[in-house]
Design a protein around this motif. Structure first.
Motif, PDB file in Angstrom:
ATOM      1  N   ALA A   1       0.856  -1.186   0.000  1.00  0.00           N
ATOM      2  CA  ALA A   1       0.000   0.000   0.000  1.00  0.00           C
ATOM      3  C   ALA A   1       0.892   1.237   0.000  1.00  0.00           C
ATOM      4  CB  ALA A   1      -0.905   0.003   1.222  1.00  0.00           C
ATOM      5  N   ILE A   2       0.688   2.113  -0.972  1.00  0.00           N
ATOM      6  CA  ILE A   2       1.518   3.307  -1.126  1.00  0.00           C
ATOM      7  C   ILE A   2       0.785   4.499  -0.519  1.00  0.00           C
ATOM      8  CG2 ILE A   2       2.780   4.760  -2.734  1.00  0.00           C
ATOM      9  CD1 ILE A   2       3.632   1.805  -2.736  1.00  0.00           C
ATOM     10  N   HIS A   3       1.392   5.115   0.477  1.00  0.00           N
ATOM     11  CA  HIS A   3       0.776   6.265   1.130  1.00  0.00           C
ATOM     12  C   HIS A   3       1.041   7.527   0.309  1.00  0.00           C
ATOM     13  CE1 HIS A   3      -0.451   4.470   5.036  1.00  0.00           C
ATOM     14  NE2 HIS A   3       0.438   3.573   4.663  1.00  0.00           N
ATOM     15  N   LEU A   4      -0.013   8.189  -0.108  1.00  0.00           N
ATOM     16  CA  LEU A   4       0.124   9.439  -0.847  1.00  0.00           C
ATOM     17  C   LEU A   4       0.572  10.548   0.101  1.00  0.00           C
ATOM     18  CD1 LEU A   4      -3.147   9.129  -2.925  1.00  0.00           C
ATOM     19  CD2 LEU A   4      -0.824   9.133  -3.859  1.00  0.00           C
ATOM     20  N   PRO A   5       1.635  11.273  -0.243  1.00  0.00           N
ATOM     21  CA  PRO A   5       2.068  12.370   0.631  1.00  0.00           C
ATOM     22  C   PRO A   5       1.062  13.514   0.609  1.00  0.00           C
ATOM     23  CG  PRO A   5       3.346  12.338  -1.403  1.00  0.00           C
ATOM     24  CD  PRO A   5       2.497  11.107  -1.421  1.00  0.00           C
ATOM     25  N   GLN A   6       1.096  14.342   1.628  1.00  0.00           N
ATOM     26  CA  GLN A   6       0.098  15.406   1.766  1.00  0.00           C
ATOM     27  C   GLN A   6       0.367  16.594   0.855  1.00  0.00           C
ATOM     28  OE1 GLN A   6      -0.232  16.494   5.889  1.00  0.00           O
ATOM     29  NE2 GLN A   6      -1.399  14.675   6.422  1.00  0.00           N
ATOM     30  N   LEU A   7       1.638  16.890   0.580  1.00  0.00           N
ATOM     31  CA  LEU A   7       1.951  18.130  -0.133  1.00  0.00           C
ATOM     32  C   LEU A   7       1.536  18.103  -1.604  1.00  0.00           C
ATOM     33  CD1 LEU A   7       3.116  20.952   0.005  1.00  0.00           C
ATOM     34  CD2 LEU A   7       5.394  19.968  -0.377  1.00  0.00           C
ATOM     35  N   PRO A   8       1.966  17.139  -2.409  1.00  0.00           N
ATOM     36  CA  PRO A   8       1.558  17.169  -3.824  1.00  0.00           C
ATOM     37  C   PRO A   8       0.093  16.794  -3.999  1.00  0.00           C
ATOM     38  CG  PRO A   8       2.863  15.212  -3.380  1.00  0.00           C
ATOM     39  CD  PRO A   8       2.900  16.038  -2.133  1.00  0.00           C
ATOM     40  N   LYS A   9      -0.563  17.459  -4.939  1.00  0.00           N
ATOM     41  CA  LYS A   9      -1.992  17.221  -5.196  1.00  0.00           C
ATOM     42  C   LYS A   9      -2.231  16.586  -6.563  1.00  0.00           C
ATOM     43  CE  LYS A   9      -2.720  19.233  -1.288  1.00  0.00           C
ATOM     44  NZ  LYS A   9      -2.927  18.365  -0.082  1.00  0.00           N
ATOM     45  N   MET A  10      -1.172  16.484  -7.378  1.00  0.00           N
ATOM     46  CA  MET A  10      -1.314  15.947  -8.732  1.00  0.00           C
ATOM     47  C   MET A  10      -0.347  14.767  -8.901  1.00  0.00           C
ATOM     48  SD  MET A  10      -1.421  19.598 -10.764  1.00  0.00           S
ATOM     49  CE  MET A  10      -1.651  18.835 -12.358  1.00  0.00           C
ATOM     50  N   VAL A  11      -0.656  13.658  -8.242  1.00  0.00           N
ATOM     51  CA  VAL A  11       0.206  12.478  -8.281  1.00  0.00           C
ATOM     52  C   VAL A  11      -0.228  11.592  -9.450  1.00  0.00           C
ATOM     53  CG1 VAL A  11       1.029  10.485  -6.999  1.00  0.00           C
ATOM     54  CG2 VAL A  11       0.596  12.635  -5.804  1.00  0.00           C
TER      55      VAL A  11
END
Length: 290
Positions: free
Chosen positions: A120-130
């Motif tokens: 499971a890959i945790h999306l970081p909080q700062l970028p919004k366009m992954v």
């Protein structure tokens, strides 16, 4: 010599190198005995010898179902992780790049960006366009560098499957000095890889492999490595003219069209998305983003 694939996974509570042979998974210890290497990095450091030993070995027992194995990143700490960008003509067009590169356009990534199949890959909080990027990966098995005299084709030990996850936020707002590659590419777990490494001799033509990426079972990328501007050998030749490539080095070779950023309207990875990358003959890499 028999065809096989290599991976790293947890068996009997221990992380160890694995072998896929005739549809069943074995530990290298079960195949090579007490002298089996402790990691795949050790395998690639003595690639010519271990390839021969593994291909001729006869495992004992029935093996395991590949679906029951908990996988890890094939090589946890490769000496180098190198990525090539803008390497498919159709991807250049969707990213509004109007000039073809005259050499492979590359950057380096920390090994902390690697992640395993099924993780499971945790999306970081700062970028919004992954974003997603399906890519063919190269694994080096013989040192090759400036003046080494080694044929780049002989330096390639195998191929694997990669999802080159990217934070696109800093493309739109990039300064005149260019893209901040760290902010776009260096996030933890942003390069799921594997689970299998297929020996190069088992791949008839790395420049003729179907490559596909699906998001929640919807196809987003569908192409063939024949559409690459620079093939695998050309990439290794170029990089090895600059630096010494070492056994275990991992090289991502670029992505075809169909990335989220190039769509109208743009799309990005959302929590809960399940992304699957499949490359013909090499296997399937799947991760859920949370």
């Amino acid at each position: 010599m028999r065809d096989y694939k290599l991976a790293t996974g947890v068996v009997d509570g221990a992380e160890q190198p694995l072998l896929l042979l005739d549809g069943a998974v074995y530990t290298l210890g079960e195949v090579l005995g007490a002298h089996a290497p402790a990691s795949l990095l050790d395998v690639f450091r003595d690639w010519a010898r271990f390839d021969g030993l593994i291909a001729q070995a006869t495992p004992a027992g029935p093996g395991r179902d590949p679906a029951t194995v908990e996988y890890r990143t094939p090589i946890a700490m490769p000496p180098k992780v190198i990525c090539v960008g803008t390497n498919y003509r159709d991807h250049l067009a969707e990213m509004k790049v109007t000039t073809l590169p005259v050499f492979p356009y590359s950057f380096m990534r920390p090994y902390t960006s690697l992640a395993a199949h099924g993780e499971a890959i945790h999306l970081p909080q700062l970028p919004k366009m992954v974003d997603w990027e399906a890519e063919l990966g190269i694994v080096i098995g013989t040192s090759v560098g400036p003046g080494s005299g080694v044929d780049p084709a002989d330096a390639i030990a195998g191929y694997t499957v990669i999802n080159d996850v990217s934070a696109r936020d800093w493309i739109q707002s990039r300064p005149h000095v260019g893209i901040d590659w760290v902010m776009q590419k260096a996030w933890d777990r942003f390069q799921p890889t594997g689970p299998w490494i297929t020996p190069a001799r088992c791949v008839a033509d790395p420049q003729n492999l179907a490559i596909e990426l699906r998001v929640n079972d919807v196809t987003k990328q569908k192409s063939n490595t024949s559409s690459m501007i620079f093939g695998a050998i050309d990439i290794v030749r170029h990089l090895s003219s600059i630096m010494t490539l070492e056994p275990g080095d991992l090289i991502a070779t670029g992505t075809p069209a169909g990335v989220g950023f190039g769509r109208t309207p743009p799309e990005s990875i959302r929590p809960g998305d399940r992304i699957t990358v499949t490359i013909e003959g090499l296997g399937q890499l799947e991760n859920t983003f949370v």
